[in-house]
Design an enzyme around this catalytic site. Structure first.
Site, PDB file in Angstrom:
ATOM      1  N   GLU A 292     -44.887 -50.851 -84.446  1.00  0.00           N
ATOM      2  CA  GLU A 292     -46.323 -51.025 -84.305  1.00  0.00           C
ATOM      3  C   GLU A 292     -46.999 -50.997 -85.672  1.00  0.00           C
ATOM      4  O   GLU A 292     -46.575 -50.285 -86.580  1.00  0.00           O
ATOM      5  CB  GLU A 292     -46.889 -49.919 -83.411  1.00  0.00           C
ATOM      6  CG  GLU A 292     -46.445 -50.105 -81.983  1.00  0.00           C
ATOM      7  CD  GLU A 292     -46.913 -49.001 -81.041  1.00  0.00           C
ATOM      8  OE1 GLU A 292     -47.202 -49.315 -79.887  1.00  0.00           O
ATOM      9  OE2 GLU A 292     -46.995 -47.841 -81.466  1.00  0.00           O
TER      10      GLU A 292
ATOM     11  N   CYS B 209     -52.112 -49.735 -91.416  1.00  0.00           N
ATOM     12  CA  CYS B 209     -51.146 -48.641 -91.314  1.00  0.00           C
ATOM     13  C   CYS B 209     -49.795 -49.252 -90.959  1.00  0.00           C
ATOM     14  O   CYS B 209     -49.608 -49.829 -89.893  1.00  0.00           O
ATOM     15  CB  CYS B 209     -51.629 -47.670 -90.242  1.00  0.00           C
ATOM     16  SG  CYS B 209     -50.532 -46.279 -90.014  1.00  0.00           S
TER      17      CYS B 209
ATOM     18  N   CYS C 253     -37.726 -42.254 -86.140  1.00  0.00           N
ATOM     19  CA  CYS C 253     -37.723 -41.374 -87.313  1.00  0.00           C
ATOM     20  C   CYS C 253     -36.606 -40.362 -87.124  1.00  0.00           C
ATOM     21  O   CYS C 253     -36.384 -39.884 -86.017  1.00  0.00           O
ATOM     22  CB  CYS C 253     -39.081 -40.654 -87.418  1.00  0.00           C
ATOM     23  SG  CYS C 253     -39.265 -39.702 -88.940  1.00  0.00           S
TER      24      CYS C 253
ATOM     25  N   CYS D 292     -40.839 -33.713 -86.374  1.00  0.00           N
ATOM     26  CA  CYS D 292     -42.062 -32.921 -86.429  1.00  0.00           C
ATOM     27  C   CYS D 292     -42.553 -32.735 -84.988  1.00  0.00           C
ATOM     28  O   CYS D 292     -42.661 -33.708 -84.236  1.00  0.00           O
ATOM     29  CB  CYS D 292     -43.100 -33.617 -87.296  1.00  0.00           C
ATOM     30  SG  CYS D 292     -42.447 -33.928 -88.957  1.00  0.00           S
TER      31      CYS D 292
ATOM     32  N   CYS E 259     -45.509 -34.803 -83.382  1.00  0.00           N
ATOM     33  CA  CYS E 259     -45.558 -36.249 -83.627  1.00  0.00           C
ATOM     34  C   CYS E 259     -44.787 -37.016 -82.562  1.00  0.00           C
ATOM     35  O   CYS E 259     -43.628 -36.707 -82.280  1.00  0.00           O
ATOM     36  CB  CYS E 259     -44.978 -36.546 -85.013  1.00  0.00           C
ATOM     37  SG  CYS E 259     -44.809 -38.305 -85.347  1.00  0.00           S
TER      38      CYS E 259
ATOM     39  N   GLY F  60     -41.985 -43.652 -88.940  1.00  0.00           N
ATOM     40  CA  GLY F  60     -40.910 -43.447 -89.900  1.00  0.00           C
ATOM     41  C   GLY F  60     -41.294 -42.658 -91.136  1.00  0.00           C
ATOM     42  O   GLY F  60     -42.471 -42.443 -91.419  1.00  0.00           O
TER      43      GLY F  60
ATOM     44  N   SER G  26     -47.358 -41.840 -97.330  1.00  0.00           N
ATOM     45  CA  SER G  26     -47.395 -40.502 -96.751  1.00  0.00           C
ATOM     46  C   SER G  26     -45.977 -40.018 -96.477  1.00  0.00           C
ATOM     47  O   SER G  26     -45.182 -40.714 -95.862  1.00  0.00           O
ATOM     48  CB  SER G  26     -48.191 -40.533 -95.441  1.00  0.00           C
ATOM     49  OG  SER G  26     -48.099 -39.284 -94.780  1.00  0.00           O
TER      50      SER G  26
ATOM     51  N   SER H 224     -47.822 -34.707 -95.678  1.00  0.00           N
ATOM     52  CA  SER H 224     -48.049 -34.107 -94.359  1.00  0.00           C
ATOM     53  C   SER H 224     -47.837 -32.607 -94.501  1.00  0.00           C
ATOM     54  O   SER H 224     -46.730 -32.116 -94.321  1.00  0.00           O
ATOM     55  CB  SER H 224     -47.070 -34.702 -93.346  1.00  0.00           C
ATOM     56  OG  SER H 224     -47.379 -36.048 -93.131  1.00  0.00           O
TER      57      SER H 224
ATOM     58  N   HIS I  74     -49.865 -29.585 -93.253  1.00  0.00           N
ATOM     59  CA  HIS I  74     -49.955 -29.076 -91.879  1.00  0.00           C
ATOM     60  C   HIS I  74     -49.770 -27.584 -91.661  1.00  0.00           C
ATOM     61  O   HIS I  74     -49.971 -27.113 -90.539  1.00  0.00           O
ATOM     62  CB  HIS I  74     -48.981 -29.797 -90.946  1.00  0.00           C
ATOM     63  CG  HIS I  74     -49.136 -31.290 -90.924  1.00  0.00           C
ATOM     64  ND1 HIS I  74     -50.351 -31.910 -90.947  1.00  0.00           N
ATOM     65  CD2 HIS I  74     -48.207 -32.285 -90.889  1.00  0.00           C
ATOM     66  CE1 HIS I  74     -50.171 -33.221 -90.919  1.00  0.00           C
ATOM     67  NE2 HIS I  74     -48.887 -33.473 -90.890  1.00  0.00           N
TER      68      HIS I  74
ATOM     69  N   ASN J 118     -53.976 -35.685 -82.232  1.00  0.00           N
ATOM     70  CA  ASN J 118     -54.041 -36.727 -81.213  1.00  0.00           C
ATOM     71  C   ASN J 118     -52.984 -36.448 -80.166  1.00  0.00           C
ATOM     72  O   ASN J 118     -51.801 -36.378 -80.478  1.00  0.00           O
ATOM     73  CB  ASN J 118     -53.795 -38.103 -81.845  1.00  0.00           C
ATOM     74  CG  ASN J 118     -54.921 -38.466 -82.788  1.00  0.00           C
ATOM     75  OD1 ASN J 118     -56.086 -38.383 -82.429  1.00  0.00           O
ATOM     76  ND2 ASN J 118     -54.572 -38.845 -84.010  1.00  0.00           N
TER      77      ASN J 118
ATOM     78  N   CYS K 240     -53.144 -41.768 -85.253  1.00  0.00           N
ATOM     79  CA  CYS K 240     -52.038 -41.133 -85.989  1.00  0.00           C
ATOM     80  C   CYS K 240     -51.113 -40.403 -85.046  1.00  0.00           C
ATOM     81  O   CYS K 240     -51.556 -39.605 -84.226  1.00  0.00           O
ATOM     82  CB  CYS K 240     -52.557 -40.030 -86.905  1.00  0.00           C
ATOM     83  SG  CYS K 240     -53.425 -40.587 -88.288  1.00  0.00           S
TER      84      CYS K 240
HETATM   85  N1  SAH Z   1     -43.494 -39.859 -91.812  1.00  0.00           N
HETATM   86  C1  SAH Z   1     -44.598 -39.853 -92.679  1.00  0.00           C
HETATM   87  C2  SAH Z   1     -45.633 -40.903 -92.383  1.00  0.00           C
HETATM   88  C3  SAH Z   1     -45.990 -41.153 -90.932  1.00  0.00           C
HETATM   89  S1  SAH Z   1     -46.935 -39.975 -90.062  1.00  0.00           S
HETATM   90  C4  SAH Z   1     -45.237 -38.481 -92.695  1.00  0.00           C
HETATM   91  O1  SAH Z   1     -44.877 -37.653 -91.850  1.00  0.00           O
HETATM   92  O2  SAH Z   1     -46.046 -38.228 -93.564  1.00  0.00           O
HETATM   93  C5  SAH Z   1     -48.627 -40.219 -90.590  1.00  0.00           C
HETATM   94  C6  SAH Z   1     -49.482 -38.961 -90.451  1.00  0.00           C
HETATM   95  O3  SAH Z   1     -49.854 -38.701 -89.066  1.00  0.00           O
HETATM   96  C7  SAH Z   1     -48.755 -37.714 -90.927  1.00  0.00           C
HETATM   97  O4  SAH Z   1     -49.583 -36.887 -91.681  1.00  0.00           O
HETATM   98  C8  SAH Z   1     -48.391 -37.056 -89.620  1.00  0.00           C
HETATM   99  O5  SAH Z   1     -48.126 -35.720 -89.834  1.00  0.00           O
HETATM  100  C9  SAH Z   1     -49.624 -37.346 -88.795  1.00  0.00           C
HETATM  101  N2  SAH Z   1     -49.419 -37.149 -87.357  1.00  0.00           N
HETATM  102  C10 SAH Z   1     -48.264 -37.250 -86.670  1.00  0.00           C
HETATM  103  N3  SAH Z   1     -48.474 -36.985 -85.356  1.00  0.00           N
HETATM  104  C11 SAH Z   1     -49.787 -36.719 -85.219  1.00  0.00           C
HETATM  105  C12 SAH Z   1     -50.605 -36.398 -84.087  1.00  0.00           C
HETATM  106  N4  SAH Z   1     -50.106 -36.342 -82.864  1.00  0.00           N
HETATM  107  N5  SAH Z   1     -51.917 -36.201 -84.302  1.00  0.00           N
HETATM  108  C13 SAH Z   1     -52.432 -36.318 -85.550  1.00  0.00           C
HETATM  109  N6  SAH Z   1     -51.712 -36.619 -86.639  1.00  0.00           N
HETATM  110  C14 SAH Z   1     -50.396 -36.817 -86.490  1.00  0.00           C
HETATM  111 FE1  SF4 Z   2     -41.326 -38.626 -88.770  1.00  0.00          FE
HETATM  112 FE2  SF4 Z   2     -43.707 -38.405 -90.056  1.00  0.00          FE
HETATM  113 FE3  SF4 Z   2     -43.558 -38.154 -87.376  1.00  0.00          FE
HETATM  114 FE4  SF4 Z   2     -42.542 -36.244 -88.952  1.00  0.00          FE
HETATM  115  S1  SF4 Z   2     -44.740 -36.847 -88.797  1.00  0.00           S
HETATM  116  S2  SF4 Z   2     -41.547 -37.116 -87.125  1.00  0.00           S
HETATM  117  S3  SF4 Z   2     -41.749 -37.457 -90.632  1.00  0.00           S
HETATM  118  S4  SF4 Z   2     -43.100 -39.977 -88.544  1.00  0.00           S
END
Ligand code: SAH
Ligand code: SF4
Length: 394
Positions: A116, A129, A136, A140, A143, A197, A229, A251, A253, A328, A371
């Protein structure tokens, strides 16, 4: 296909239109690689650099995919190119437009996989984006993409191809005889590697694709308008500064290793102290302005006043802005979004410590484009508990 993309049995049945019947794709090649490919196809060495310049401009400046339209090349040469190469980008399967104007594209890549891409229009910019992997390997816990197995790394062609299909849809290739618009007036003015990813687990392809995006004779985006990121792949951070030079987002967090181990399990491998060390030298090396610290607001998990105070202490001395992301939700997610009041209080503490702390407004939620909501429906394979444990060392 690059060395990072292992050939799996399902790639053997790639439909012809995706691959040009196996001919090499000029999209995604570095200038040097294209030069070598043209020489191997019979282009005299003396002319090769000039031919690269011409073809490069057709593909990345004018958005032309058909060799017949490359009219400053001789007819025979165009015919040779058409027999030897393709100019291929991912195939758009669906396109959804949110009430707020956000666009989400589902594209198909070789092997029948899908990723996507999200386009977010704002008044002063338009951000794309981009995804770097199908799924991935990291897990996390907040995510959605993290619940999906890694299927494979994207090639450089598939990464820059995402930018190209978005430009197609936005109608943003320049008209013949005109110049490329300045960044600030473009519909697609910024790229964030924040889709599916972990970009630093696919370093070479991401680097090559971003070099193409920045090349002054093509798409011409400034490195200041590209943000990568990462969840914190510490050994690749210095390399990102040296070899790509784009802006960096982390990231983050959490403000203790205990909590970050749970939210971003890569923290067990490279804990906060190591990560912060790597970040301290980033802006100097890359000339980047500030590092963006992404901080997802999870109710009762990482959103207390103490967390906010700890956060500003940890990043002391690093040129930074803090991007607060209201969580989200996705089906089955184990967390809740912090209340607006909580987010505001957290933001105030960070702001009073002298940091810019914008709260990211969720975009495209009605089409699951926000996100962390991305996950391709076709990749139904979920990680098993054992697999997650093996990957995170729990
Ligand atoms: N893998 C990389 C880039 C993709 S994630 C990374 O982890 O940085 C892009 C951003 O969205 C990251 O900061 C991630 O932590 C955040 N993210 C992931 N799941 C989310 C969610 N459910 N709600 C809000 N942000 C989220
Ligand atoms: Fe992968 Fe980024 Fe999602 Fe973590 S936040 S699972 S590194 S896509």
């Amino acid at each position: 296909m690059t060395a990072t993309a292992p050939v799996t049995p399902d790639m053997l049945t790639i439909p012809r239109k995706d691959t040009g019947g196996g001919l090499p794709n000029l999209v995604g090649m570095t200038r040097d690689a294209m030069r070598d490919a043209l020489i191997a196809a019979g282009t005299p060495e003396k002319q090769a650099k000039m031919r690269v310049g011409q073809i490069w401009q057709w593909i990345y400046h004018w958005g032309v995919r058909d060799f017949e339209q490359m009219t400053n090349l001789a007819k025979d040469y165009r015919a040779m190119l058409a027999e030897t190469f393709v100019v291929a980008v991912p195939e758009v399967v669906t396109r959804q437009v949110s009430e707020d104007g956000t666009r989400k594209y589902l594209v198909r890549i070789a092997g029948g996989h899908e990723v996507e891409i999200v386009y977010i229009p704002e008044t002063d910019r338009g951000t794309l984006c981009v995804s770097s992997q199908v799924g991935c390997t990291l897990t996390c816990s907040f995510c959605h993409t993290g619940t999906q197995k890694l299927v494979r790394n994207l090639t450089a062609a598939e990464i820059i191809g995402q930018v190209m299909v978005a430009r197609d849809d936005l109608g943003e290739w320049p008209e013949p005889g005109t110049r490329t618009e300045a960044d600030r007036t473009r519909l697609l003015s910024n790229i964030v590697l924040m889709g599916m990813g972990e970009p630093l687990y696919n370093f070479e392809s991401v680097r090559d694709a971003m070099k193409i995006a920045m090349d002054p004779h093509g798409i011409q985006l400034s490195r200041r308008r590209i943000t990568l990121s990462t969840s914190g792949v510490v050994p690749e951070i210095a390399r990102t500064a040296e070899e790509i030079g784009c802006q960096l987002a982390i990231s983050f967090h959490a403000t203790t290793d205990e909590v970050r181990d749970k939210l971003v399990p890569i923290n067990k491998r490279w804990p906060l102290a190591d990560l912060l060390d790597a970040l301290r030298s980033y802006p100097k090396v890359s000339n980047s302005e500030r590092i963006t610290f992404e901080y997802v607001m999870l109710d009762g998990v990482n959103d207390s006043d103490e967390d906010a105070h700890r956060l500003v202490k940890l990043i002391d001395g690093i040129p930074a802005k803090i991007n607060l992301i209201p969580f989200n939700e996705w089906p089955g997610a184990p967390y809740k979004r912090s209340s607006n009041n909580r987010i505001r209080k957290f933001a105030d503490i960070v702001h009073n410590a002298g940091y810019s702390s914008p709260v990211r407004r969720p975009r495209g939620e009605d089409i699951m484009a926000a996100c962390g909501q991305l996950k391709s429906e076709t990749e139904r394979g979920r990680k098993s508990k054992a697999q997650i444990a093996a990957e995170t060392g729990t």
